[in-house]
Every structure is written in C-alpha cells, then in structure tokens.
Design an enzyme around this catalytic site. Structure first.
Site, PDB file in Angstrom:
ATOM      1  N   PRO A  96      37.079  30.714  31.357  1.00 48.61           N
ATOM      2  CA  PRO A  96      36.001  30.910  30.404  1.00 48.61           C
ATOM      3  C   PRO A  96      35.188  32.140  30.823  1.00 48.61           C
ATOM      4  CG  PRO A  96      35.999  28.656  31.199  1.00 48.61           C
ATOM      5  CD  PRO A  96      37.010  29.399  31.994  1.00 48.61           C
ATOM      6  N   GLU A  97      34.866  32.948  29.876  1.00 46.95           N
ATOM      7  CA  GLU A  97      33.962  34.058  30.150  1.00 46.95           C
ATOM      8  C   GLU A  97      32.545  33.563  29.871  1.00 46.95           C
ATOM      9  OE1 GLU A  97      35.368  37.743  28.369  1.00 46.95           O
ATOM     10  OE2 GLU A  97      37.407  36.973  28.304  1.00 46.95           O
ATOM     11  N   LYS A  99      29.454  34.030  34.857  1.00 47.69           N
ATOM     12  CA  LYS A  99      30.434  32.990  34.540  1.00 47.69           C
ATOM     13  C   LYS A  99      30.267  31.782  35.450  1.00 47.69           C
ATOM     14  CE  LYS A  99      33.513  36.855  33.556  1.00 47.69           C
ATOM     15  NZ  LYS A  99      34.743  37.563  33.966  1.00 47.69           N
ATOM     16  N   ARG A 148      45.908  43.756  34.168  1.00 48.67           N
ATOM     17  CA  ARG A 148      45.421  42.890  33.096  1.00 48.67           C
ATOM     18  C   ARG A 148      45.816  43.498  31.756  1.00 48.67           C
ATOM     19  NH1 ARG A 148      41.224  39.764  34.866  1.00 48.67           N
ATOM     20  NH2 ARG A 148      42.030  38.322  33.330  1.00 48.67           N
TER      21      ARG A 148
END
Length: 287
Positions: free
Chosen positions: A2-3, A58, A277
DNA sequence: AAGAGGCCCTGATAGC
DNA sequence: TGCTATCAGGGCCTCT
C-alpha cells in the site's frame, strides 16, 4: 505495498474500530519479518490503551495513552485484519490476496482486545514493526524522511533546489522517500503522466513549471486515491471489506500497449524498467 | 556523496 | 500436469 493512500484508508478504519481499546494479549507467531520483531514487543504493548492510530508516509503508527507507540510498515504484501472474537467469519479485513476469509498462512502477529483481534499478515515478510519510546523517539524515526506531498515544505523552492546537480531521473526521485514521502510505484507513474513528464527525464533538467506541476499532481493523485478508498489491485480492501476504486482511474499503470487517454494524443502506453521497477508512460505526450 | 544494483521473501501467472 | 522464468503497491545495504 500500500502506498500513502492505502495506508491512510487503513488508518482511518482502524481509528474507528480500536481507538480507546486496551490490548489484552499479544501473540507473535513469526518474528522474522524484514527486521526481527523485538523480543520485548509483547511485553511492551500488552495492557496499553490505544490513544489513536496515526500515519506518516506509508507507516501506520499506533499511539498509546502513555505516548509510547508502535510503527508498522506493510512492506509489499502486509495486510491488517480485524476479527470479531469467537466468530469464525472475518467481519472486517484488508487483504491483497483473500477477499472474504482470513488467510491461514502468514498470520505473523495477533493482537487481542476485549472483543476484537487484530492480525498482521504478510506473505513476503518485507514489512516490519518498530517500537516507539516517546514522542521524541517517533520524530527521530522520521527525521531522515522528506515531506509528504501535502506539506507546505514540499514547495517549488524545495524541489527545484533539491534537483540541482542531481543526475538521477525524476521517477527515481518520486520513489525516494528522502525526497518525498508516501509515493510508491503506482502513483509515481500516474503523477508523471498528468505532469506530462517522461519518467527517464533527469531531475536537474526539470523547469520551475515542471516542479509546480509535480506538486500539484502529487497532491491531486494522492487526494483522489484516498477519496476513492485506495487502489484495489490484488483485492486490496479497507477494514470494512470495501474495495477501493482508484485503479479504475489509472491512466498508465498496467496499461502497457493501450492507447494514451489524453484527449487528442495518439500515443501508446509503454512499459520500461527503471531501477528495477516498472514504469508506465505515454511515448508521445510525456516529454 | 550520489547513484547503481543486489537482495530480502512468497505467490501468481505465463510460457513451454 | 508440471516445470521454469518472470513479475509484484518497498526499501535497505553494499559497492563504486
């Protein structure tokens, strides 16, 4: 993982459910997260009353009445589940992988309240937990973090100065928590699309106007994502079991080879690996 | 000092 | 069906 928006959603739901509750019992089934769960963890949080659930970047932060606390980072696959005691059915959960029922595997921590049980589940174990001694300690933990996009300290002056002489590309900086806190791989791509900036562009080449756009769209994207309950890829759910819906608003993320959604742009969304990424961007309108 | 790359893990999926 | 390779919402550590 989760960001910022997803952690914010979890924080809000947790506040409604466990604020004011007292921790009765703590069970650690597996200490081997990213960092070993401290051996005094159980002793440290037992009998503590939850003052509030907070968040920075986060990180979820449980703040107790005595101003000690506990930081939780969810890594890539960490999820928090709340169960009603003595019921087999999961009444509330957040989960990437399981939608209706609590997964059996990878439940590493159980925190029991009077009628509720909080479970930390994390298949990849990239998440971790840190104890906080006091307010000063908490501040120290985040001292090397950059501002969140919403902070007034995340301004044109800060960004423009930060980027001087920096050779890295802008995508890298959006993911760099020392520069800005809370943005992760999905929202970085989405923000850059709206800014019309190519993710491979060198930070030092960004204009003042580019910096202005980065501020504006970082705030906009995160704010909208929070309003929509986060992004539910891999079945992320909030504590009430509701799916977030921001994934429907993705312009580029996971849209490789599809048409650019910008009006009158004939571009195709490309996927490129930048620093290990995936990055998604339009090959035409992002310069 | 900044930047590039490896690595920590498990699980889902694609391709053969 | 079953193997292997690749990929995942993160970020720390090491080396240059």
């Amino acid at each position: 993982m989760p960001e910022l928006p997803e952690v914010e959603i979890i924080k809000q739901s947790l506040n409604k459910k466990i604020k004011g509750k007292i921790i009765k019992k703590v069970l650690v089934k597996n200490r081997n997260l990213r960092f070993k769960i401290p051996y005094n963890f159980e002793q440290f949080i037992r009998k503590k009353k939850i003052k509030k659930v907070s968040r920075f970047s986060k990180y979820l932060i449980l703040i107790f009445e005595d101003n000690t606390g506990c930081m939780i980072h969810l890594g890539m696959t960490g999820t928090i589940h709340l169960l009603k005691k003595n019921k087999t059915k999961t009444i509330t959960n957040t989960s990437f992988y399981n939608t209706l029922f609590l997964p059996e595997k990878h439940n590493h921590i159980e925190i029991k309240f009077n009628k509720l049980k909080l479970i930390y589940n994390d298949p990849r174990r990239f998440g971790y937990i840190l104890l906080i001694k006091n307010n000063k300690d908490l501040k120290k933990k985040f001292s090397h973090f950059g501002p969140e996009p919403f902070f007034s300290s995340f301004n044109i002056n800060y960004i423009y100065k930060y980027f001087r002489n920096k050779k890295k590309n802008i995508k890298n900086f959006l993911l760099d928590q020392k520069f800005v806190s809370g943005i992760g791989n999905i929202y970085a791509s989405e923000i850059l699309f709206l800014c019309k900036i190519n993710p491979t562009k060198k930070a030092k080449k960004l204009s003042l106007n580019d910096c202005k756009k980065i501020i504006y769209y970082s705030r906009l994207v995160l704010k909208k994502a929070i309003e929509k309950g986060g992004s539910s890829i891999r079945d992320f759910k909030n504590l009430s079991g509701n799916l977030g819906s921001f994934q429907k608003d993705f312009n580029v993320y996971q849209r490789e080879n599809l048409n650019c959604l910008k009006y009158s742009c004939s571009g195709i969304i490309k996927k490129k690996i930048i620093s290990n990424r995936s990055s998604f961007f339009c090959n035409i309108c992002q310069k």
